[in-house]
Design an enzyme around this catalytic site. Structure first.
Site, PDB file in Angstrom:
ATOM      1  N   ASP A 136     -33.239  -9.731 -14.471  1.00  0.00           N
ATOM      2  CA  ASP A 136     -31.920  -9.207 -14.088  1.00  0.00           C
ATOM      3  C   ASP A 136     -31.590  -7.915 -14.809  1.00  0.00           C
ATOM      4  OD1 ASP A 136     -31.727 -12.251 -13.429  1.00  0.00           O
ATOM      5  OD2 ASP A 136     -30.224 -11.187 -12.255  1.00  0.00           O
ATOM      6  N   LYS A 191     -32.919 -15.595 -15.483  1.00  0.00           N
ATOM      7  CA  LYS A 191     -32.246 -16.887 -15.319  1.00  0.00           C
ATOM      8  C   LYS A 191     -32.391 -17.769 -16.556  1.00  0.00           C
ATOM      9  CE  LYS A 191     -30.204 -18.008 -12.655  1.00  0.00           C
ATOM     10  NZ  LYS A 191     -28.730 -17.817 -12.804  1.00  0.00           N
TER      11      LYS A 191
HETATM   12  O1  MRU Z   1     -28.090 -16.226 -10.654  1.00  0.00           O
HETATM   13  P1  MRU Z   1     -29.169 -15.659  -9.782  1.00  0.00           P
HETATM   14  O2  MRU Z   1     -29.715 -16.651  -8.799  1.00  0.00           O
HETATM   15  O3  MRU Z   1     -28.751 -14.364  -9.136  1.00  0.00           O
HETATM   16  O4  MRU Z   1     -30.343 -15.318 -10.783  1.00  0.00           O
HETATM   17  C1  MRU Z   1     -31.512 -14.740 -10.268  1.00  0.00           C
HETATM   18  C2  MRU Z   1     -32.572 -14.547 -11.277  1.00  0.00           C
HETATM   19  O5  MRU Z   1     -32.412 -14.822 -12.441  1.00  0.00           O
HETATM   20  C3  MRU Z   1     -33.817 -13.874 -10.791  1.00  0.00           C
HETATM   21  O6  MRU Z   1     -34.927 -14.338 -11.487  1.00  0.00           O
HETATM   22  C4  MRU Z   1     -33.704 -12.354 -10.995  1.00  0.00           C
HETATM   23  O7  MRU Z   1     -32.516 -11.869 -10.430  1.00  0.00           O
HETATM   24  C5  MRU Z   1     -34.854 -11.631 -10.432  1.00  0.00           C
HETATM   25  S1  MRU Z   1     -34.868 -11.638  -8.677  1.00  0.00           S
HETATM   26  C6  MRU Z   1     -36.178 -10.719  -8.127  1.00  0.00           C
END
Ligand code: MRU
Length: 343
Positions: free
Chosen positions: A232, A243
């Site tokens: 992220d 995550k």
């Molecule tokens: O809370 P989310 O579902 O938006 O979290 C998503 C993640 O943590 C993904 O691993 C990250 O955004 C990478 S997506 C290519």
């Protein structure tokens, strides 16, 4: 279809909260609906969040009723601020909004609106291309016969299409490699169980679903060849926010001598932050922890913590796979080179 796209004057997107039970495509020309969709995770995953933000800005701008460029730009500023408030951790949101602000061109309001929509469409197309490049670079790191552990969903659903971490897996398969995936279910919102398992099954890529607390067992047993996740936000020193639970996977991988890879576009790298300590971590609602699928599993009144992301220190990261190449330690130097385009 793409996870998010522009069709007939509207933003179309897959409602990820309904998967895997039903594939529902929603459409809107109301930017506030996209902000709500981002907050509720109907649209989620850093690159998809970025493209959604761009379309939200374009859709919001399209509805501004004025012929005065100054008034239009002031309204655009309000729209950008509202979109930016959707989620705090994925830097792609802010990256996309900044790009949209810079994309405004023209003398008239109509021209400005057109330039914004064109930029959002460009970002959608670029995301698809970027993921293919990440896939090609990353596939080199995946041996034939590999069993790959992943966490959350960094797939087509988290991007416009193809995915980052799952893009690497798709590219390895396209190269003729045999491989299988172990997918962490990813509590609290089960992106691994609901989305990664569904997505891989659609593509006939063998996937075994495990609960998050099983990852250490399979890493220790020698079942896992490598772990690969998305991101992220990546700080300038290579610390990776992803995550919640990613950090545990990285530590367990290191403990067992298993490579831990991060696949992410350069738009996820935030060179303004020296280390991961500066990355804002989203705290989400307690109900996501006390309930599963709407069913309460914890006593009423229990105290709950629900950080949506954690930060993996860079020394646990074996490589960061981007569309411009693969970075390894020292990340401070390699990421700067990659962002500068000299890779
Ligand atoms: O809370 P989310 O579902 O938006 O979290 C998503 C993640 O943590 C993904 O691993 C990250 O955004 C990478 S997506 C290519």
């Amino acid at each position: 279809m793409n996870t998010i796209c522009w069709r007939n004057g509207k933003i179309q997107f897959i409602d990820q909260t309904r998967l895997p039970h039903e594939t529902v495509v929603l459409e809107t020309d109301d930017y506030q609906c996209i902000v709500a969709a981002l907050k509720t995770l109907q649209i989620r995953g850093a690159p998809a969040i970025g493209v959604a933000a761009a379309y939200a800005v374009a859709a919001g701008a399209a509805k501004v009723e004025t012929d005065s460029p100054a008034e239009f730009l002031s309204e655009l500023d309000n729209i950008c601020r509202t979109v930016a408030s959707a989620r705090p951790t994925a830097v792609n949101l802010f990256w996309a909004i900044e790009r949209m602000r810079k994309a405004v061109q023209g003398e008239t309001v109509a021209e400005m609106k057109a330039s914004l929509l064109a930029e959002a469409k460009r970002m959608e197309a670029e995301d698809a291309e970027v993921n293919r490049k990440i896939g090609r670079f990353g596939a080199e790191l995946i041996p034939d016969g590999a069993t790959v552990l992943t966490h959350c969903n960094a797939g087509a659903l988290a991007t416009v299409t193809y995915g980052t971490a799952l893009g690497v897996i798709r590219a390895a398969k396209e190269q003729g490699k045999t491989l299988q995936v172990y997918a962490d279910e990813t509590r609290p919102l089960l992106q691994g169980a609901r989305l990664t398992a569904w997505e891989l099954m659609q593509d006939n890529i063998p996937v075994t679903l495990i609960t998050d607390n099983m990852a250490g067992h399979f890493l220790h047993k020698g079942v896992i060849t490598c772990a690969i996740v998305g991101a992220d936000r990546i700080a300038a020193n290579g610390d990776v926010a992803n995550k919640i639970g990613t950090y545990s996977v990285a530590v367990l991988a290191a403990e067992n001598g298993v490579p831990f890879y991060v696949a992410a576009p350069t738009s996820t790298i935030d060179m303004a932050l020296a280390t991961g300590d500066e990355i804002p971590i989203e705290e989400r609602s307690p109900e996501e922890v006390t309930c599963i699928g709407g069913v309460r599993v914890a006593p009423e009144g229990v105290a709950v913590a629900n950080p949506a992301f954690d930060v993996t220190p860079h020394h646990y990261v074996s490589a960061i796979i981007t569309e411009k190449g693969v970075a390894q330690e020292p990340y401070v130097e390699r990421l700067r080179e990659i962002i500068g385009g000299s890779s």
